[in-house]
Design an enzyme around this catalytic site. Structure first.
Site, short mmCIF file in Angstrom:
data_model
loop_
_atom_site.label_atom_id
_atom_site.label_comp_id
_atom_site.label_asym_id
_atom_site.label_seq_id
_atom_site.Cartn_x
_atom_site.Cartn_y
_atom_site.Cartn_z
N HIS A 350 0.84 -1.20 0.00
CA HIS A 350 0.00 0.00 0.00
C HIS A 350 0.87 1.25 0.00
O HIS A 350 0.72 2.14 -0.84
CB HIS A 350 -0.91 0.00 1.23
CG HIS A 350 -1.74 1.23 1.35
ND1 HIS A 350 -3.01 1.34 0.82
CD2 HIS A 350 -1.47 2.44 1.91
CE1 HIS A 350 -3.49 2.55 1.05
NE2 HIS A 350 -2.57 3.24 1.71
N TYR A 492 -10.45 6.28 1.00
CA TYR A 492 -10.31 4.83 1.17
C TYR A 492 -11.56 4.09 0.71
O TYR A 492 -11.47 2.96 0.24
CB TYR A 492 -10.00 4.50 2.63
CG TYR A 492 -8.73 5.13 3.14
CD1 TYR A 492 -8.77 6.23 4.00
CD2 TYR A 492 -7.48 4.66 2.75
CE1 TYR A 492 -7.61 6.82 4.46
CE2 TYR A 492 -6.31 5.25 3.22
CZ TYR A 492 -6.38 6.34 4.06
OH TYR A 492 -5.22 6.93 4.51
O1 LIG Z 1 -4.15 4.94 6.77
C1 LIG Z 1 -3.84 4.02 6.05
C2 LIG Z 1 -2.43 3.90 5.49
C3 LIG Z 1 -1.70 5.25 5.63
C4 LIG Z 1 -1.63 6.07 4.29
O2 LIG Z 1 -0.72 5.44 3.42
O3 LIG Z 1 -2.90 6.09 3.65
C5 LIG Z 1 -1.17 7.53 4.60
C6 LIG Z 1 -2.10 8.25 5.59
C7 LIG Z 1 -1.54 9.59 5.92
C8 LIG Z 1 -1.93 10.72 5.17
C9 LIG Z 1 -1.41 11.99 5.48
C10 LIG Z 1 -0.49 12.11 6.55
C11 LIG Z 1 -0.09 10.97 7.26
C12 LIG Z 1 -0.61 9.72 6.94
N1 LIG Z 1 -1.17 8.27 3.33
C13 LIG Z 1 -0.01 8.52 2.70
O4 LIG Z 1 1.09 8.21 3.12
C14 LIG Z 1 -0.12 9.27 1.43
C15 LIG Z 1 1.01 9.47 0.64
C16 LIG Z 1 0.91 10.16 -0.57
C17 LIG Z 1 -0.33 10.67 -0.99
C18 LIG Z 1 -1.45 10.48 -0.19
C19 LIG Z 1 -1.35 9.79 1.01
N2 LIG Z 1 -4.70 3.02 5.70
C20 LIG Z 1 -6.08 3.06 6.17
C21 LIG Z 1 -6.95 1.92 5.65
C22 LIG Z 1 -6.42 1.11 4.56
C23 LIG Z 1 -6.73 1.22 3.25
N3 LIG Z 1 -6.11 0.26 2.51
C24 LIG Z 1 -5.35 -0.48 3.34
C25 LIG Z 1 -4.55 -1.58 3.09
C26 LIG Z 1 -3.86 -2.16 4.14
C27 LIG Z 1 -3.99 -1.60 5.43
C28 LIG Z 1 -4.83 -0.50 5.70
C29 LIG Z 1 -5.48 0.04 4.64
C30 LIG Z 1 -6.10 2.90 7.71
O5 LIG Z 1 -5.10 2.41 8.27
O6 LIG Z 1 -7.14 3.24 8.28
ZN LIG Z 2 -2.47 5.29 1.75
#
Ligand SMILES: O=C(CCC(O)(O)[C@H](Cc1ccccc1)NC(=O)c1ccccc1)N[C@@H](Cc1c[nH]c2ccccc12)C(=O)O
Ligand SMILES: [Zn+2]
Length: 592
Positions: A350, A492
Site C-alpha cells: 500500500h 479509502y
Molecule cells: O491509513 C492508512 C495507510 C496510511 C496512508 O498510506 O494512507 C497515509 C495516511 C496519511 C496521510 C497523510 C499524513 C499521514 C498519513 N497516506 C499517505 O502516506 C499518502 C502518501 C501520498 C499521498 C497520499 C497519502 N490506511 C487506512 C486503511 C487502509 C486502506 N487500505 C489499506 C490496506 C492495508 C492496510 C490498511 C489500509 C487505515 O489504516 O485506516
Molecule cells: Zn495510503
C-alpha cells in the site's frame, strides 16, 4: 496570442521552482518531527509549515490579482492550473490563526502517537503502545476480558483528552474554508473529486454493496456468537472489540474463528514468513520486486537509505504508516513501524504504491504532482496487493506450499471470505468516517453530541456497538488516527471500489482474466511480471492530476465512471455461498 496568457505561463513556471524548494525544506522538518517527536523538532516543523503557508498565500494573491478570472484565456491547461492554485486550504488563514491550526493538529497527532495504556490483570507499568502492543492483542487475543480492557483503555486515553482541541480545530478549519469561499471544510475536501455528484455517487455505491456487507455481517455475527455467546443480545449488533481490529474497520484477523472449509488452505502466511526469517527489509524488497517485474520504477537509492521501516527503540515516532515525496524528484521515503505479518506485507505494498505514483508523476509541474483524485493514490498499492495476496502468487514467492491445492471451489471460498473480511467489512467504516466529519463541519452536530453521533453512525452503517458504556466524556472518533491527524477518509472508500476496476482492467491486459473463461476468475488473477499491465498502469499514474480523473480512469480501465461491477464480480461466488449458508443457519442479515 494573448501576451498576458504567456506572462501567466511564465509565472506558473517560476512558481514551480519557488514552491519545490520551500516544500523540500518543510517536508524535511515534518519528517524529522514524525521520526523523532520532541519539542525542538516540533518547533522547527511548525516554523517551516508557516513559511510554506506564507509562500502559498503570496502566490495565490499574485495569481488572483494579476490573472483574476480571465475568461479570455484559451489554454485549458493554464485555466486548470489557475483553478487549482485558487484553492488555498488552511494557508488562507491569517498567520496567527494558521499557527493555532498547525499547533492543534500537531498536538492532537502527538497525543495519539504517544498514548500508552495499562496492562490487564497485572500491576505492571502502563507502557503499552498502539503499535505494536495493542495491534497484536486485538489481532490475536480471544480472551473477551482482555479485548474489552484494551479497547476501553485505548479509546478512553487516546480520544477523550483531545475532544476540546478537536472542537477548536473544527472552528478554525471552517474559518479557512470560508476564506476559500466554501461553506465548510467538508465542502473544501470534496473539491478534490472535481464532481458535483460525488456524494450521491458514493451513496449509490454504498447502497449497491450494502446487501453483500449485511451478508458478511450476518455470517460473522453467527460465528462470533458461537465463540463469545454471552456478549450477544438480540439487537443484531456485533460488539466492536471482537472483530480483530481496534476500530472494527477490517475483520481479517478473526478469519481463524470461522473458516468456511477448515481442511483447505488460508492466505495467512505470517507463520511461514517468520519461519523463513522474513525481516521488514525483506518485505520491502519483495514489494519492490513486484513493481519492477511489471516494468515499473524501482525504489531509488535515497529511498533505501532514508526510509524508516521499523519502530525505533529509543525515541517516540508517529507509527501510523505514510509515504513521503520530498518535492525534489529524488528523495522519496516510507515511514512504517513494520511487523512481520501478512497484514503488514499488504501495508508495505500500500505504502509503496504511493511512492510508485510519486515516481511516475515526478516530471509533472508541482501543481499536478498528486493523485487524479485522493482515492487513486490509495488504490495503487492495494491494486498490486490484490495480486500479491492470491494463493497463486504466494506460491510463486514460496510462502504457500506448492502441494496445497489452490484451484478448487472450497479454497476459492476460503480465499474470498478472507478478502471480504478485509475489503467488504471496510466499506461502511470508510464511508462513515467522513459522513461523521461532514456532519460536524456543516454544523449538523455540535461538540455536545460528538460521541453520541459517532455511535449512531457506527450502529447504522456497521451494525456494531461499543463493549462498554460510552458518554460525552469520551471522544471515540479521536481514537482513529485520521481524525486527530486531520486526514480525509472518503479516499479509502473510493479506493476500495476503484481498485477492483483497476485490477480487472490490468488482469485483462495481462491475459490473466476474461469474463467468458471460468478457468480465469478475477479473484485468481496475478499480474506479476506483466509488462503490458505495468505500461497501462504507468500511463495513468504518470498523468498525476493534469487531467480530470474520469479521463485518467478511462486511460486505465476503458471506462470513465466509478462503478461497483468489478468488486461485485470479484466476490460473486462468495455472495452466492453466503446467501445459502445464512439461510441454512437461519441467520437473517441486518439489524434494527
Ligand atoms: O491509513 C492508512 C495507510 C496510511 C496512508 O498510506 O494512507 C497515509 C495516511 C496519511 C496521510 C497523510 C499524513 C499521514 C498519513 N497516506 C499517505 O502516506 C499518502 C502518501 C501520498 C499521498 C497520499 C497519502 N490506511 C487506512 C486503511 C487502509 C486502506 N487500505 C489499506 C490496506 C492495508 C492496510 C490498511 C489500509 C487505515 O489504516 O485506516
Ligand atoms: Zn495510503
Amino acid at each position: 496570442e494573448n501576451d498576458l496568457e504567456s506572462e501567466a505561463r511564465d509565472y506558473l513556471a517560476e512558481i514551480d521552482r519557488l514552491t519545490s524548494q520551500k516544500c523540500y525544506e518543510s517536508t524535511v522538518a515534518e519528517w524529522d518531527y514524525a521520526t523523532d517527536i520532541n519539542t525542538q523538532n516540533e518547533k522547527a516543523k511548525l516554523k517551516m509549515s508557516l513559511e510554506l503557508a506564507k509562500l502559498t498565500k503570496e502566490i495565490w494573491t499574485n495569481v488572483t490579482i494579476t490573472f483574476k478570472e480571465r475568461q479570455d484565456f484559451k489554454d485549458p491547461d493554464l485555466l486548470r492550473k489557475l483553478k487549482k492554485i485558487r484553492v488555498l486550504g488552511s494557508a488562507a488563514l491569517p498567520d496567527d490563526e494558521y499557527k493555532k491550526y498547525a499547533q492543534l493538529e500537531t498536538s492532537m497527532t502527538k497525543h495519539y502517537s504517544t498514548t500508552k495504556v495499562c496492562p490487564f490483570e497485572t500491576r505492571e507499568a502502563c507502557i503499552y503502545s498502539l503499535e505494536p502492543d495493542l495491534t497484536k492483542i486485538m489481532r490475536e487475543s480471544r480472551y473477551e476480558g482482555a479485548l474489552r480492557h484494551f479497547w476501553t483503555q485505548w479509546h478512553d486515553k487516546s480520544g477523550g483528552p483531545i475532544k476540546k482541541s478537536y472542537k477548536q480545530f473544527i472552528e478554525i478549519s471552517n474559518q479557512a474554508a470560508k476564506l476559500n469561499n466554501f461553506n465548510d471544510m467538508g465542502e473544501l475536501w470534496l473539491t478534490a473529486y472535481e464532481s458535483e455528484t460525488i456524494k450521491d455517487d458514493v451513496e449509490q455505491l454504498w447502497q449497491t454493496l450494502k446487501p453483500l456487507y449485511q451478508n458478511i455481517h450476518a455470517y460473522v455475527r453467527a460465528k462470533l456468537r458461537n465463540v463469545y455467546g454471552d456478549q450477544f443480545s438480540d439487537d443484531g449488533l456485533i460488539p466492536a472489540h471482537l472483530l480483530g481490529n481496534m476500530w472494527a474497520q477490517s475483520w481479517e484477523n478473526i478469519y481463524s474463528l470461522m473458516v468456511p472449509y477448515p481442511k483447505k488452505s488460508s492466505i495467512d502466511v505470517t507463520q511461514e514468513m517468520i519461519k523463513q526469517g522474513y525481516t521488514p527489509l525483506k518485505m520491502f524488497q519483495v514489494a519492490d520486486e513486484f513493481f519492477t517485474s511489471m516494468g515499473l520504477i524501482p525504489m531509488p537509492n535515497e529511498f533505501w537509505k532514508q526510509s524508516l521501516i521499523e519502530k525505533p527503540k529509543n525515541r517516540e515516532v508517529v507509527c501510523h504508516a505514510s509515504a513521503w515525496d520530498f518535492c525534489n524528484g529524488k528523495d522519496f521515503r516510507i515511514k512504517q513501524c513494520t511487523r512481520v505479518t501478512t497484514k503488514d506485507l499488504v501495508i508495505v505494498h500500500h505504502e509503496m504504491g504511493h511512492i510508485q505514483y510519486q515516481l511516475q508523476y515526478k516530471h509533472q509541474p508541482y501543481i499536478y504532482r498528486e493523485g487524479a483524485n485522493p482515492g487513486f493514490h490509495e488504490a495503487v498499492g492495494d491494486t498490486i496487493a490484490l495480486s500479491v495476496i492470491t494463493p497463486k502468487h504466494l506460491r510463486k514467492i514460496g510462502l504457500l506450499d506448492k502441494t496445497v491445492p489452490i484451484d478448487d471451489h472450497e479454497t476459492s471460498i476460503n480465499f474470498l471470505f478472507a478478502m471480504a473480511l478485509e475489503k467488504i467489512a471496510f466499506l461502511p467504516f470508510s464511508y462513515l468516517i467522513d459522513k461523521y466529519r461532514w456532519d460536524i463541519f456543516d454544523g449538523t452536530v455540535d461538540e455536545s453530541q460528538y460521541n453520541t453521533h459517532w455511535w449512531k453512525l457506527r450502529k447504522e452503517y456497521q451494525g456494531i456497538k461499543p463493549p462498554s458504556v460510552r458518554t460525552e466524556e469520551h471522544f471515540d472518533a479521536g481514537a482513529k488516527f485520521h481524525i486527530p491527524a486531520n486526514v480525509e477518509y472518503l479516499r479509502y472508500f473510493v479506493s476500495t471500489v476503484i481498485q477492483f476496476q483497476f485490477h480487472r482492467s490490468l488482469c485483462t491486459e495481462a491475459s490473466q482474466y476474461s469474463p467468458e473463461d471460468p478457468a480465469k476468475p478475477l479473484h485468481n488473477c496475478d499480474i506479476y511480471g506483466s509488462k503490458v499491465a505495468g505500461a497501462k498502469l504507468a500511463d495513468g499514474l504518470s498523468m498525476g492530476s493534469s487531467r480530470k480523473w474520469p479521463e485518467i480512469m478511462k486511460v486505465m480501465t476503458g471506462q470513465e465512471k466509478m462503478d461497483a461491477s468489478a468488486i461485485r464480480e470479484y466476490f460473486k461466488p462468495l455472495e452466492d455461498w453466503l446467501t445459502s449458508v445464512n439461510e441454512k443457519m437461519r441467520e437473517t442479515p441486518g439489524w434494527n
